[in-house]
Write an enzyme that holds these catalytic residues in place. Structure first.
Site, PDB file in Angstrom:
ATOM      1  CE  LYS A  75      36.878  41.060  37.680  1.00 52.76           C
ATOM      2  NZ  LYS A  75      35.745  40.511  36.412  1.00 52.76           N
ATOM      3  CG  ASP A 111      34.376  42.681  33.861  1.00 59.79           C
ATOM      4  OD1 ASP A 111      34.773  42.481  33.237  1.00 59.79           O
ATOM      5  OD2 ASP A 111      34.541  42.456  35.226  1.00 59.79           O
ATOM      6  N   GLY A 134      27.531  32.266  42.014  1.00 64.70           N
ATOM      7  CA  GLY A 134      28.725  33.326  42.065  1.00 64.70           C
ATOM      8  C   GLY A 134      28.076  34.414  43.096  1.00 64.70           C
ATOM      9  CB  SER A 135      28.252  35.593  45.520  1.00 61.42           C
ATOM     10  OG  SER A 135      29.629  35.128  46.049  1.00 61.42           O
ATOM     11  N   GLY A 136      31.019  36.602  43.761  1.00 57.68           N
ATOM     12  CA  GLY A 136      32.076  38.118  44.124  1.00 57.68           C
ATOM     13  C   GLY A 136      31.675  39.003  43.012  1.00 57.68           C
ATOM     14  N   GLY A 137      33.039  40.047  42.093  1.00 61.24           N
ATOM     15  CA  GLY A 137      33.134  41.056  41.426  1.00 61.24           C
ATOM     16  C   GLY A 137      32.230  40.814  40.116  1.00 61.24           C
ATOM     17  CG  MET A 138      32.303  38.332  36.179  1.00 60.36           C
ATOM     18  SD  MET A 138      32.097  39.232  35.591  1.00 60.36           S
ATOM     19  CE  MET A 138      33.952  38.746  34.265  1.00 60.36           C
TER      20      MET A 138
END
Length: 277
Positions: A75, A111, A134-138
């Site tokens: 992402k 999203d 969490g720390s990603g794109g989502m």
């Protein structure tokens, strides 16, 4: 429902849409293709994975593929390969949808749209504390939606300080490396924990954190009933699932690709079909 219009046979004018994910699932393909069939649209949708993201995106451009859904872990990495970003994607530097207009690739983030809609429907107090893992794109999409809704009392939990602390700082939240001892009225898992595969049995939050919450939100959609969702159900918590996110974000992708917005009955029928596999 209205009589079904005939779907043209696959031919030179058929438009292809696709998805790219580390672990391709069936939901998107079944959802989109079911709507194409129901609405008589000359489109086909296919899921793919790749180990060569630049080549895959080059193929989207070169082959005239109309749309491409982007899932973990692509992402953010996909952004330099695009020609531009729509507002929601630009604001959070995360793309889950590419639209190809005559070779120009624009990134979107449906999203964010889905998450914002679900948070509004849940009528959550903006003053209540939350914990987001969490720390990603989502995670960026969720954090941005919470910030934009007016939530200020939140903690980002991420073992990787290099990504977790900047994400927390960007949206004005606290950062912690683990969830031990944390509590929030709303807890959100935005990691692969509980997803089909090697982390399928993992619980995203300690049981005491789940017990202290009011609303449990897990963005994992494969499966919908993750260990976290199962525990939340046993404890009588209000739940928001990754399945809920998947339907809304897929619908918004469908509209971007085709220019057609199906009615609610068609969407519900397509979602039920997609989940039945």
């Amino acid at each position: 429902m209205k009589p079904l219009p005939p779907k043209p046979p696959i031919g030179p004018d058929t438009r292809l849409c696709m998805s790219l994910a580390a672990r391709p699932g069936k939901f998107g393909s079944r959802f989109h293709n079911r709507l194409y069939d129901r609405l008589g649209l000359d489109f086909v949708y296919k899921a793919f994975t790749t180990t060569d993201l630049p080549a895959a995106i080059g193929g989207v451009r070169a082959l005239g593929i109309r749309g491409c859904a982007i899932s973990m872990p692509f992402k953010e990495d996909v952004i330099p390969l695009l020609d531009g970003l729509e507002g929601s994607a630009a604001a959070i530097d995360s793309v889950n949808t590419i639209v190809n207009d005559a070779g120009r690739l624009t990134g979107y983030n449906t999203d964010y749209i889905a998450i914002a809609e679900l948070l509004d429907k849940a009528e959550l107090s903006r003053e209540a504390p939350f914990v987001l893992r969490g720390s990603g794109g989502m995670a960026k999409a969720v954090a941005a939606a919470l910030r934009d809704r007016g939530h200020r009392n939140g903690t980002i939990v991420a073992r990787n300080e290099a990504t977790g602390r900047p994400l927390a700082d960007l949206y004005g939240f606290a950062w912690r490396a683990d969830a031990a001892g944390l509590a929030g009225s709303l807890i959100i898992n935005v990691t692969p924990l509980g997803m089909k595969g090697p982390d399928a049995d993992a619980l995203a939050f300690p049981e005491e954190t789940v017990a202290a919450s009011d609303v449990v939100f897990d963005v994992v959609a494969l499966p919908v009933e993750t260990p976290l969702m199962q525990l939340a159900a046993r404890l009588g918590k209000r739940r928001i699932s990754g399945g809920d996110v998947a339907i809304i974000q897929a619908l918004e992708q469908f509209v971007l690709y085709t220019g057609v917005r199906p009615d609610i009955a068609e969407v519900e029928q397509a979602a039920a079909f997609a989940r039945s596999a």
